[in-house]
Design an enzyme around this catalytic site. Structure first.
Site, PDB file in Angstrom:
ATOM      1  N   GLU A 105     -23.927   2.546   0.914  1.00 46.48           N
ATOM      2  CA  GLU A 105     -25.239   1.910   0.927  1.00 46.48           C
ATOM      3  C   GLU A 105     -24.985   0.458   0.549  1.00 46.48           C
ATOM      4  O   GLU A 105     -24.403   0.172  -0.497  1.00 46.48           O
ATOM      5  CB  GLU A 105     -26.148   2.575  -0.114  1.00 46.48           C
ATOM      6  CG  GLU A 105     -26.663   3.928   0.355  1.00 46.48           C
ATOM      7  CD  GLU A 105     -27.185   4.803  -0.758  1.00 46.48           C
ATOM      8  OE1 GLU A 105     -26.827   4.569  -1.928  1.00 46.48           O
ATOM      9  OE2 GLU A 105     -27.941   5.732  -0.456  1.00 46.48           O
ATOM     10  N   SER A 116     -10.621   3.460  -0.262  1.00 49.38           N
ATOM     11  CA  SER A 116     -11.780   4.352  -0.339  1.00 49.38           C
ATOM     12  C   SER A 116     -12.684   4.233   0.881  1.00 49.38           C
ATOM     13  O   SER A 116     -13.510   5.102   1.131  1.00 49.38           O
ATOM     14  CB  SER A 116     -12.588   4.035  -1.602  1.00 49.38           C
ATOM     15  OG  SER A 116     -11.788   4.237  -2.743  1.00 49.38           O
ATOM     16  N   GLU A 142       0.853  -1.196   0.000  1.00 50.21           N
ATOM     17  CA  GLU A 142       0.000   0.000   0.000  1.00 50.21           C
ATOM     18  C   GLU A 142       0.885   1.241   0.000  1.00 50.21           C
ATOM     19  O   GLU A 142       1.792   1.368   0.820  1.00 50.21           O
ATOM     20  CB  GLU A 142      -0.925  -0.030   1.230  1.00 50.21           C
ATOM     21  CG  GLU A 142      -1.612   1.264   1.580  1.00 50.21           C
ATOM     22  CD  GLU A 142      -2.492   1.867   0.479  1.00 50.21           C
ATOM     23  OE1 GLU A 142      -3.248   1.134  -0.170  1.00 50.21           O
ATOM     24  OE2 GLU A 142      -2.398   3.108   0.262  1.00 50.21           O
ATOM     25  N   THR A 175     -19.569  -0.033  -5.986  1.00 48.65           N
ATOM     26  CA  THR A 175     -20.021  -0.804  -4.827  1.00 48.65           C
ATOM     27  C   THR A 175     -18.846  -1.580  -4.236  1.00 48.65           C
ATOM     28  O   THR A 175     -17.900  -1.937  -4.943  1.00 48.65           O
ATOM     29  CB  THR A 175     -21.119  -1.838  -5.186  1.00 48.65           C
ATOM     30  OG1 THR A 175     -20.564  -2.796  -6.093  1.00 48.65           O
ATOM     31  CG2 THR A 175     -22.347  -1.188  -5.787  1.00 48.65           C
ATOM     32  N   TYR A 215     -27.425  -1.386 -12.965  1.00 52.68           N
ATOM     33  CA  TYR A 215     -28.038  -1.057 -11.667  1.00 52.68           C
ATOM     34  C   TYR A 215     -29.514  -1.449 -11.666  1.00 52.68           C
ATOM     35  O   TYR A 215     -30.029  -2.008 -10.702  1.00 52.68           O
ATOM     36  CB  TYR A 215     -27.881   0.444 -11.368  1.00 52.68           C
ATOM     37  CG  TYR A 215     -26.658   0.772 -10.529  1.00 52.68           C
ATOM     38  CD1 TYR A 215     -25.376   0.704 -11.066  1.00 52.68           C
ATOM     39  CD2 TYR A 215     -26.781   1.152  -9.206  1.00 52.68           C
ATOM     40  CE1 TYR A 215     -24.259   1.008 -10.305  1.00 52.68           C
ATOM     41  CE2 TYR A 215     -25.672   1.460  -8.430  1.00 52.68           C
ATOM     42  CZ  TYR A 215     -24.410   1.386  -8.989  1.00 52.68           C
ATOM     43  OH  TYR A 215     -23.313   1.678  -8.214  1.00 52.68           O
ATOM     44  N   SER A 240      -8.495   3.910  -8.795  1.00 53.13           N
ATOM     45  CA  SER A 240      -9.212   4.107  -7.539  1.00 53.13           C
ATOM     46  C   SER A 240     -10.013   5.397  -7.615  1.00 53.13           C
ATOM     47  O   SER A 240      -9.512   6.427  -8.069  1.00 53.13           O
ATOM     48  CB  SER A 240      -8.223   4.190  -6.383  1.00 53.13           C
ATOM     49  OG  SER A 240      -8.860   4.711  -5.240  1.00 53.13           O
TER      50      SER A 240
END
Ligand SMILES: Cc1cc2nc3c(=O)[nH]c(=O)nc-3n(C[C@H](O)[C@H](O)[C@H](O)COP(=O)(O)OP(=O)(O)OC[C@H]3O[C@@H](n4cnc5c(N)ncnc54)[C@H](O)[C@@H]3O)c2cc1C
Length: 564
Positions: free
Chosen positions: A77, A59, A51, A497, A195, A286
């Site tokens: 969510e 994130s 890293e 997600t 989605y 990212s």
């Protein structure tokens, strides 16, 4: 996938001497390490997570203290059918009780305190807007139907505004949808299609956010910490301050083998040799790369660097080596179309904001989810999460989070571009829209900090793209290289997600180790006729469908009539 497939793969010969190098310390790599250990039987000590920064979680960050204020770039969510995510946290022990898993506690919380919004939209400075219907006409519903029938290949790089009628983009449906998932009108309509299909079972409860799940604290504290603790116990190496700058590959014909990893360790170059039997998994891209923070008196300054941008720079170098490694420029090439801004507000001894929001929305913190301001020029939404939102947050401190999708627009109260605003100005604009303009001085007296966060690539994963722009998780001919995260191709699943990153990790591990175990399929909502009909009814305002009568007559007295 039935229970029959949920087997424990055999220990593979030679696994104890193979190593894995996971590039990037987000949930993609952390979950890959967990699946390598649980399913691949690789000893934790053979796994290195490289890293670039000093912190893991990528994130899914969350940090701060009561004195300086808290900050989390985002809040997630989550929903019940994040299948790979649930599988992962179903074997990670809880931080507080080793006899319970993270999933056990997560589910108990959501049963006890489910999200059900009573104020999903506001307008006119703190007036709840009508959110009872999705506001779709039959023509709009037909367009949605057309989208679900179209193939991804056919849709190609068509954008949302190219596909839909302008009136569709003014409906409640679109307000709910875009503010929940952060779509801009210039984004890929293929992602909207995914989605729609993936989350079809949520459409009937969408105006109240029914079915959305939340965690006890921010997701760094609730998910990343227990996962890291388990990996540490298993002996995984957390190689902080390791920026991977390139991979050396041997390529012959179709075959691709990573032979070395080039790393900068605290400014000094280092080469890690890699054998054919070792594994290398790269998070290529990212959404939070090069994000910057401001504070109460300073804006978060947009970082436009195109030469120093972590995993984007690494992906650009890899993509130059083979067309099978995708096209990063499609996603990171237009910062003005992928950026937006969130901000975290910390209040001490607040007696105005949280009591007012409870009265306005009728929802206790954590149980209402996102509230969108319909007439905000910045297209702002806020969330009052369950308190405390941070493990170390004292009782008299409260944390609120907000974001705006149009950072280049001028505010309605603060006449500046959102991106130029200090934390104080962002809070003032938000207070105005909440209906608290006259109480701003009193609120500021109890404001510890407001930390804006500018994210140049926050919606890069939604940029219009075609097949091949994202590399396959395991590219054609790859012997020991896989891609993880939001910019690897995971068929049928939805970017932006956590599930997508965890799924990519499961795919990478099972595929590279050739495990005799199926990756859990994406939840097949769209093939369930009950879900389809309920979604269709909801889209058409819950009026009887033309086919109800015919179907009713046809199926009268049969078991199918009850089912439908
Ligand atoms: C504001 C916001 C809202 C969100 N909302 C939701 C939501 O509602 N629901 C949901 O499911 N998900 C949501 N997400 C998305 C979810 O958090 C991400 O999809 C997921 O965390 C991505 O994980 P990752 O491991 O793929 O990548 P990241 O977490 O981005 O990790 C990449 C890591 O790689 C490191 N790195 C970069 N370059 C290098 C290099 N060269 N060498 C070494 N390390 C490097 C970075 O420092 C970083 O730690 C949201 C995210 C944000 C920011």
């Amino acid at each position: 996938m039935g229970t029959y497939q949920r087997i424990h793969p055999q220990v593979q010969e030679g696994i104890a001497s193979r190593k894995a190098y996971l590039v990037g310390g987000g949930i993609g790599s952390l979950s890959a390490a967990a699946f390598l250990i649980r399913d691949g039987h690789m000893p934790g000590r053979n796994i290195h997570i490289l890293e670039q920064s000093a912190v893991y979680g990528g994130s899914m960050d969350g940090a701060g203290n009561a004195k300086d204020g808290y900050s989390a770039r985002g809040g997630r969510e989550i929903e019940e059918h994040f299948e790979c995510f649930m599988e992962l946290f179903g074997f990670i022990p809880s931080l507080t009780n080793p006899d319970r898993t993270v999933l056990d506690e997560f589910r108990e919380l959501n049963l006890a305190e489910p999200i059900e919004s009573h104020c999903r939209l506001v307008e006119k400075q703190g007036t709840p807007a009508d959110f009872s219907s999705l506001g779709l006409s039959t023509a709009h519903a037909l367009q949605l139907g057309k989208l679900t029938l179209a193939t991804e290949e056919r849709l190609g790089s068509v954008t949302i505004e190219q596909f839909f009628d302008p009136s569709f983009l003014e409906t409640n449906f679109w307000y709910f949808w875009r503010s929940m998932f952060a779509f801009e009108n210039w984004h890929s309509v293929v992602e909207v299609k995914r989605y729609m299909e993936r989350f079809m079972h949520l459409i009937s409860g969408m105006n109240q956010l029914k079915g959305i799940l939340h965690t006890e604290y921010n997701q760094f504290d609730s998910l990343i910490l227990p996962l890291m603790k388990w990996l540490e116990r298993e002996g995984v190496h957390f190689d902080k301050g390791h920026e991977v700058t390139d991979l050396e590959l041997s390529m012959s014909g179709d075959e691709k083998v990573v032979t070395a990893i080039q790393v900068q360790v605290n400014g000094s170059p280092k080469t890690i040799p890699v054998t054919r039997g070792d594994l290398v998994m790269v998070t290529n891209g990212s959404m939070t790369e090069n994000s910057t923070l401001g504070d109460l008196d300073h804006p978060a300054v947009l970082n436009r660097s195109v030469t120093e941008r972590g995993c984007w720079s690494l992906w650009e170098k890899l993509a130059a080596k083979s067309p099978d490694f995708g096209r990063p420029e499609v996603f990171c090439g237009d910062i003005d179309k992928s950026k937006w801004l969130s901000f975290t507000m910390t209040f001490t001894d607040d007696e105005i904001v949280f009591p007012y929001l409870l009265e306005l929305t009728g929802d206790a913190p954590g149980m209402g989810g996102v509230v969108t301001i319909k007439d905000s020029s910045w297209m702002m939404s806020w969330t009052a999460p369950k308190q405390p939102h941070f493990i170390n947050q004292p009782d008299n401190v409260k944390v609120l989070w907000a974001y705006g999708l149009f950072p280049d627009a001028e505010g309605d109260y603060i006449k500046k571009k959102m991106s130029d605003c200090t934390g104080r100005e962002l809070l003032e604009e938000l207070c105005y829209h909440m209906g608290l303009a006259d109480r701003i001085p009193g609120i500021l007296e109890h404001t510890t900090n407001v930390i804006p966060c500018m994210m140049p690539y926050i919606t890069a994963q939604f940029m219009p793209r075609v097949l091949g722009d994202r590399p396959q998780v395991v590219p054609q001919g790859s012997v020991n290289l896989a891609f993880l995260g939001q910019f690897a191709e995971v068929p049928d699943d939805c970017v932006f997600t956590v599930e997508y990153s965890v799924r990519s990790a499961m795919m990478a591990v099972y595929n590279l180790l050739a495990l005799d175990k199926e990756v859990i399929p994406v939840h097949p909502s769209k093939y369930d006729v009950r879900v389809l009909l309920t979604a269709l009814r909801t889209c058409l305002g819950n009026k009887p469908l033309p086919l109800d009568k015919t179907l009713g007559e046809l199926l009268a007295g049969t078991v199918l009539s009850k089912m439908i």
